[in-house]
Design an enzyme around this catalytic site. Structure first.
Site, PDB file in Angstrom:
ATOM      1  N   SER A 160      -9.817  -0.603   7.207  1.00  0.00           N
ATOM      2  CA  SER A 160      -9.231  -0.477   5.867  1.00  0.00           C
ATOM      3  C   SER A 160      -8.519  -1.707   5.326  1.00  0.00           C
ATOM      4  O   SER A 160      -8.107  -1.702   4.163  1.00  0.00           O
ATOM      5  CB  SER A 160      -8.264   0.711   5.830  1.00  0.00           C
ATOM      6  OG  SER A 160      -8.975   1.918   5.842  1.00  0.00           O
ATOM      7  N   SER A 173      -9.706   1.636   3.051  1.00  0.00           N
ATOM      8  CA  SER A 173      -8.891   2.429   2.166  1.00  0.00           C
ATOM      9  C   SER A 173      -7.877   1.607   1.364  1.00  0.00           C
ATOM     10  O   SER A 173      -7.398   2.075   0.331  1.00  0.00           O
ATOM     11  CB  SER A 173      -8.124   3.493   2.977  1.00  0.00           C
ATOM     12  OG  SER A 173      -7.226   2.896   3.873  1.00  0.00           O
ATOM     13  N   LYS A 180       0.848  -1.203   0.000  1.00  0.00           N
ATOM     14  CA  LYS A 180       0.000   0.000   0.000  1.00  0.00           C
ATOM     15  C   LYS A 180       0.881   1.250   0.000  1.00  0.00           C
ATOM     16  O   LYS A 180       1.894   1.296   0.711  1.00  0.00           O
ATOM     17  CB  LYS A 180      -0.905  -0.021   1.237  1.00  0.00           C
ATOM     18  CG  LYS A 180      -1.931   1.099   1.282  1.00  0.00           C
ATOM     19  CD  LYS A 180      -2.797   0.989   2.534  1.00  0.00           C
ATOM     20  CE  LYS A 180      -3.888   2.033   2.594  1.00  0.00           C
ATOM     21  NZ  LYS A 180      -4.711   1.910   3.824  1.00  0.00           N
TER      22      LYS A 180
END
Lengths: 105, 487
Positions: B185, B161, B86
């Site tokens: 997330s 997210s 990420k």
């Protein structure tokens, strides 16, 4: 209304955010609905509740079994990446970061 | 979906199968990298899961591994693992933007500890994945570089997210991906994309090199296609790091070895508060079917109450935004990333922050700043911290009656792109089942629990007590092995 446009403009000042008139209007409306919603916390009596700021309590020692977050020794270690850090800055003047004038004369 | 390569579509590799193929010399680490990069090249224009690739870094690691294999050296536990990361995790020299214009072009001068540990164990970093800007969102629609599409249903969001990481693994563009979880997330995009996603205990994994959103909540964890792979990754990234003072000094069990221990007799706490109004009927049916499967595995269902659940979203959004407003004060155009000029220092700050941040980030900075401002601190921030203590108490009480807590991961199925962007509060309310465990600091995993009639994945969430990742992984593994994904 929980929050006015003026309140929002003042908060934007505090947060150093340049917001357009449209943004101010949108954010005012949205913050108002969010703040109205969070009012529900007042349904709970928390007079005798200790606020919880973090999950794992810090400790200087640990028994090796339970979790702890011991503090490390306060020793100075060399920083080896200063060159790279400055190279990534918007306006470097090694060993400094340059910024617009702070004090008006 | 099929690649030109004879090596399949990528969605069949796991950590053990990669290792086995390398040892049997059916494939080299270099071939694995080129195969995955080719697949990313092909699928990414559609999915937008990756923001940057790091081929040089991946090939350098592959060549080290191939040399090691040729020399018949002992291979580390994650040898040859194609990994995606990420974009909120720092990677030395590789662009790290947090999906924000604010950090466009930023290349960190060091690696996050989690990535350093995974590479030491043989993982190969393919690139950086898209996410909501600064990890703020639940749909990946808040990225400054465009939304990610859900590989299971292209007109739907992948969740957020960590949407890019979840989509990458689900589409076979990486075998494992790191995500971060502040209020759901990892778990929610795992549920939306039909793969396991693990949020470890607060303090279990070092956050050194994680660009902070809300420091009392942020955690790093894996997405994988099997629970076993998630356990393999946790075993490598868990443990104390002197560079992160909030990383806990607690023993790291052998998560993989413990996966096959029996689950019979485990008490499954099912809080009625997680099955109330707002829960989609299709999700409810599949989670109930999942719980029935756990009962067939010999687990005991224990109905219980967690009475402060309904206050968790309000609590979470006050605390997370307050912390964010403080953490994001560092983006001022001085040391890294974007600078928008101004005649005075103050004007430069305001211009930079006004242009650099997207709408959701601004909204949260504003809410957080307001909640911390003079005259409102007690009413909002302090009140939220007190209710946080009550929510943590709910968990402590529940774990006296049950060994784990089982709930839906999200009240809704993956929704269509654009469907929910107009109403931020409605979007926040959908975090109801995940933010509770975030506030309490306990570990949680989402595992696939069937699909709705429309073919959309449903996630079953398992919470355990702090540092009991071994227990939730073991149950999730048993559930997966018993066909949980098809209940």
């Amino acid at each position: 209304m929980k929050i006015t446009r003026e309140d929002v403009a003042r908060v934007a000042e505090l947060a150093h955010l340049d917001l357009s008139e449209t943004e101010l209007a949108t954010i005012s409306r949205q913050l108002d609905s969010i703040l109205t919603y969070v009012e529900k916390l007042n349904e709970l009596n928390t007079d005798d509740v200790e606020p919880m700021a973090q999950v794992v309590p810090p400790r200087s020692t640990t028994d090796g079994q339970s979790a702890g977050t011991p503090l490390r020794e306060d020793t100075i270690e060399p920083c080896t990446v200063i060159g790279e850090v400055l190279a990534g800055a918007p306006d470097p003047d090694p060993p400094y970061f340059r910024v617009p004038k702070v004090i008006e004369r | 979906m099929t690649s030109a390569s004879p090596l399949g579509n990528g969605a069949t590799w796991t950590i053990p199968s990669v290792r086995e193929a390398l040892l049997a010399k059916r494939i080299s680490a270099r071939e694995l990298v080129s195969d995955f990069l080719a697949r990313i090249e092909k699928r990414n224009p559609e999915l937008n899961a990756f923001l940057a690739l790091s081929p040089e870094r991946a090939y350098a690691q592959a060549d080290r591994l191939d040399a090691s294999i040729a020399a018949k050296e002992k291979l580390p536990s994650l040898a040859g693992l194609p990994l995606a990361v990420k974009d909120v995790l720092s990677t030395h020299g590789v662009p790290t933007t947090c999906a924000s214009r604010m950090l466009e072009g930023y290349r960190p001068p060091y690696d996050a500890t989690a990535i350093e540990r995974l590479e030491s164990a043989g993982a190969m970093v393919l690139g950086k994945t898209n996410c909501d800007e600064f990890a703020m969102g639940g749909s990946n629609e808040n990225s400054a570089y465009g939304p990610v599409r859900n590989p299971v249903a292209l007109d739907r969001v992948p969740g957020g997210s960590s949407g890019g990481s979840a989509a990458a693994v689900a589409a076979g563009l990486a075998v494992v991906a790191l995500g971060t979880d502040t209020g759901g997330s990892i778990r929610q995009p795992g549920a939306f994309c039909g793969i396991p996603g693990l949020m470890p205990t607060y303090g279990r994994v070092s956050r050194y090199g994680l660009i902070a959103f809300a420091s009392s909540l942020d955690r790093i964890g894996p997405f994988a296609r099997t629970v076993r792979d998630a356990a393999e990754v946790l075993a490598v990234i868990a443990g104390r790091d002197p560079k992160d003072s909030t990383s806990a000094e607690a023993p790291v069990p052998d998560y993989v070895a413990k996966l096959d221990e029996p689950v019979k007799g485990l008490r499954i706490g099912v809080p009625t508060d997680y099955f109330g109004k707002g829960l989609d009927d299709g999700v409810r049916a599949k989670v109930e079917a999942g719980i029935a499967l756990l009962e067939r595995l010999g687990c005991e269902r224990v109905p219980l109450r967690m009475p402060h659940t309904d206050y968790a979203v309000a609590t979470y959004y006050l605390i997370a935004t307050a912390e964010a407003s403080s953490n994001l004060a560092r983006y001022d155009g001085v040391r890294y990333g974007l600078r928008v000029p101004g005649t005075t220092l103050m004007e430069m700050y305001r211009n930079t922050r006004g242009r650099g941040f997207g709408p959701e980030v601004k909204r949260r900075i504003m809410l957080g700043t307001y909640a911390l401002s003079a005259g409102y601190y007690d009413a909002y921030y302090l009140k939220a911290q007190k209710v946080r203590a009550l929510i943590a108490r709910d968990f402590a009480e529940a774990f006296r009656q049950a060994d784990v807590i089982v709930t839906p991961t999200s009240p809704v199925v993956p929704f269509r792109l654009g469907e929910r962007v107009a109403d931020p509060l409605a979007m926040y309310l959908a975090d109801i089942y995940t933010v509770t465990g975030s506030l309490a600091g306990v570990p949680g995993i989402s595992v696939p629990s069937g699909k709705t009639a429309e073919g959309l994945p449903v996630g079953l969430q398992i919470f355990g007590p702090a540092f009991a990742e071994d227990r939730i992984l073991r149950l999730a593994h048993a559930f997966e092995q018993a066909g949980g994904a098809h209940v």
